[in-house]
Scaffold this motif. Structure first.
Motif, PDB file in Angstrom:
ATOM      1  N   HIS A   1      -0.957   0.721  -3.477  1.00 22.26           N
ATOM      2  CA  HIS A   1       0.057   0.736  -4.541  1.00 22.26           C
ATOM      3  C   HIS A   1      -0.245  -0.301  -5.623  1.00 22.26           C
ATOM      4  N   ASP A   2      -0.761  -1.465  -5.204  1.00 27.04           N
ATOM      5  CA  ASP A   2      -1.088  -2.517  -6.183  1.00 27.04           C
ATOM      6  C   ASP A   2      -2.151  -2.037  -7.182  1.00 27.04           C
ATOM      7  N   ASP A   3      -3.050  -1.161  -6.713  1.00 23.47           N
ATOM      8  CA  ASP A   3      -4.153  -0.688  -7.570  1.00 23.47           C
ATOM      9  C   ASP A   3      -3.725   0.400  -8.556  1.00 23.47           C
TER      10      ASP A   3
ATOM     11  N   TYR B   1      -1.292  -0.183   2.614  1.00 20.92           N
ATOM     12  CA  TYR B   1      -0.357   0.460   1.669  1.00 20.92           C
ATOM     13  C   TYR B   1      -0.177  -0.413   0.432  1.00 20.92           C
ATOM     14  N   SER B   2      -0.039  -1.741   0.641  1.00 21.63           N
ATOM     15  CA  SER B   2       0.236  -2.614  -0.507  1.00 21.63           C
ATOM     16  C   SER B   2      -0.952  -2.635  -1.460  1.00 21.63           C
ATOM     17  N   LEU B   3      -2.162  -2.562  -0.905  1.00 19.02           N
ATOM     18  CA  LEU B   3      -3.351  -2.548  -1.776  1.00 19.02           C
ATOM     19  C   LEU B   3      -3.415  -1.248  -2.561  1.00 19.02           C
TER      20      LEU B   3
ATOM     21  N   LEU C   1       0.610  -4.134  10.885  1.00 15.18           N
ATOM     22  CA  LEU C   1       0.369  -5.087   9.785  1.00 15.18           C
ATOM     23  C   LEU C   1      -0.763  -4.598   8.891  1.00 15.18           C
ATOM     24  N   GLU C   2      -1.812  -4.037   9.500  1.00 13.56           N
ATOM     25  CA  GLU C   2      -2.917  -3.539   8.667  1.00 13.56           C
ATOM     26  C   GLU C   2      -2.491  -2.307   7.868  1.00 13.56           C
ATOM     27  N   MET C   3      -1.626  -1.483   8.458  1.00 14.00           N
ATOM     28  CA  MET C   3      -1.116  -0.311   7.710  1.00 14.00           C
ATOM     29  C   MET C   3      -0.295  -0.778   6.503  1.00 14.00           C
TER      30      MET C   3
ATOM     31  N   LEU D   1       5.812 -15.296  -1.270  1.00 10.87           N
ATOM     32  CA  LEU D   1       6.418 -13.982  -1.011  1.00 10.87           C
ATOM     33  C   LEU D   1       5.359 -12.879  -1.042  1.00 10.87           C
ATOM     34  N   LYS D   2       4.536 -12.856  -2.072  1.00 14.48           N
ATOM     35  CA  LYS D   2       3.596 -11.734  -2.256  1.00 14.48           C
ATOM     36  C   LYS D   2       2.553 -11.666  -1.148  1.00 14.48           C
ATOM     37  N   THR D   3       2.009 -12.796  -0.760  1.00 17.91           N
ATOM     38  CA  THR D   3       0.899 -12.810   0.201  1.00 17.91           C
ATOM     39  C   THR D   3       1.234 -13.581   1.472  1.00 17.91           C
TER      40      THR D   3
ATOM     41  N   GLY E   1     -13.328  -0.721   5.254  1.00 12.38           N
ATOM     42  CA  GLY E   1     -13.752  -2.113   5.455  1.00 12.38           C
ATOM     43  C   GLY E   1     -12.518  -2.981   5.453  1.00 12.38           C
ATOM     44  N   GLY E   2     -12.613  -4.140   4.866  1.00  9.51           N
ATOM     45  CA  GLY E   2     -11.461  -5.050   4.907  1.00  9.51           C
ATOM     46  C   GLY E   2     -11.676  -6.033   6.047  1.00  9.51           C
ATOM     47  N   LYS E   3     -11.180  -7.234   5.868  1.00 13.69           N
ATOM     48  CA  LYS E   3     -11.441  -8.296   6.850  1.00 13.69           C
ATOM     49  C   LYS E   3     -10.582  -8.167   8.094  1.00 13.69           C
TER      50      LYS E   3
END
Ligand code: GRG
Length: 295
Positions: free
Chosen positions: A86-88, A82-84, A76-78, A180-182, A46-48
């Motif tokens: 690793h963030d989790d 990836y960031s999600l 960009l979606e890849m 920076l982050k988002t 999913g994801g927007k």
């Protein structure tokens, strides 16, 4: 401009980008099945697809066709996925739920989650590099996306976000952390689409201001959703910012003032589109969507 317009725009761009992502993954013939499945699990959860939609939308606005931005949109979606992942991870936010599913490290283990993120980040640059021969603007786009994802972009912002936990920080530091982050990747998405379409001069300057403003508005809205949203709609637990003592807009300013700031920032995004006609209506709808969304 309604939420329905924004949802229809996001859905149309999501269909395109998901077809292209599937075909890129089809080229992972020599990758271990376990790695491909891990990547698929997170990428198709999913994801927007907001960042690809911004890249495709900017491209279409400038040259009437979104095709030149499709590889960058997928990249960009890849990077975002990836960031999600690793963030989790336990070493970062230690979350169990993302995009309405158990997080990747919960189902495949931490090592696989780290490697799936690594593979996605690397694949993003492969996809863009392969396309670079056909569009002279692509090299600049690759450099800008690398910068937005790197040490003085998303990764640097994540480091600042971690350092801010439990601290009393001022508004300047909060804005810089969020930018920076988002904000960096969201801004890079808009610029990528515009540059790949050949935008120059005032058009690229206006779209850059639009990208910066919606990046910030998006993050303020995200902070608000963590307080007021529902787990079912956003696909991850709410209240985690408070639990992790994150520095957020509601923590610094309270909910009402945060909503006001989000709306003012969305208005700045709309103002940046003033020189454009109806071709910018999708972006006007997105600016409203970003601050009024429930997901
Ligand atoms: C690990 C280098 C590294 C960076 C992580 C993006 C990020 C930096 C952390 C995610 C934490 C978080 C919830 C940030 C708030 C903004 C954000 C990126 C929200 C999720 O993006 P959406 O709403 O997600 O676009 P979907 O699932 O719709 O794609």
């Amino acid at each position: 401009m309604t939420q329905a317009d924004a949802n229809a725009f996001l859905a149309e761009k999501a269909r395109k980008v998901e077809r292209a992502l599937e075909s890129y993954l089809g080229t992972w013939k020599n990758a271990p099945n376990t790695l491909r499945e891990a990547v698929q699990y997170s990428l198709f959860a999913g994801g927007k697809r907001l960042r690809p939609a911004l890249a495709l939308g900017a491209c279409e606005m400038i040259c009437g066709d979104d095709a030149p931005a499709l590889p960058a949109a997928c990249a960009l979606e890849m990077i975002h996925t990836y960031s999600l992942i690793h963030d989790d991870l336990p070493a970062m936010d230690n979350d169990d739920l993302r995009r309405g599913r158990p997080t990747l490290h919960k189902v495949s283990g931490e090592a696989m989650a780290i490697l799936a993120g690594d593979a996605l980040l690397t694949m993003a640059f492969h996809v863009m590099a392969r396309d670079a021969r056909s569009n002279p603007a692509a090299i600049q786009v690759i450099a800008e996306i690398a910068e937005a994802a790197g040490a003085w972009g998303m990764a640097g912002g994540q480091v600042m976000d971690m350092a801010n936990e439990g601290q009393r920080i001022d508004i300047k530091r909060l804005i810089l952390t969020h930018a920076l982050k988002t904000g960096a990747l969201i801004g890079a998405a808009v610029r990528a689409g515009a540059l790949l379409a050949g935008a120059k001069g005032e058009a690229i300057e206006s779209l850059t201001r639009f990208g910066e403003a919606i990046g910030l508005a998006f993050q303020i809205a995200d902070d608000i959703l963590d307080v007021t949203g529902s787990e079912a709609a956003i696909g991850k637990p709410v209240g985690s910012d408070v639990a992790n003592e994150k520095a957020t807009y509601p923590a610094l300013f309270g909910l009402e003032q945060s909503r006001k700031l989000a709306n003012e920032t969305a208005q700045q995004a709309l103002d940046a589109l003033a020189e454009f006609g109806p071709e910018a209506d999708h972006f006007r709808a997105l600016a409203h969507f970003i601050v009024n969304r429930d997901r």
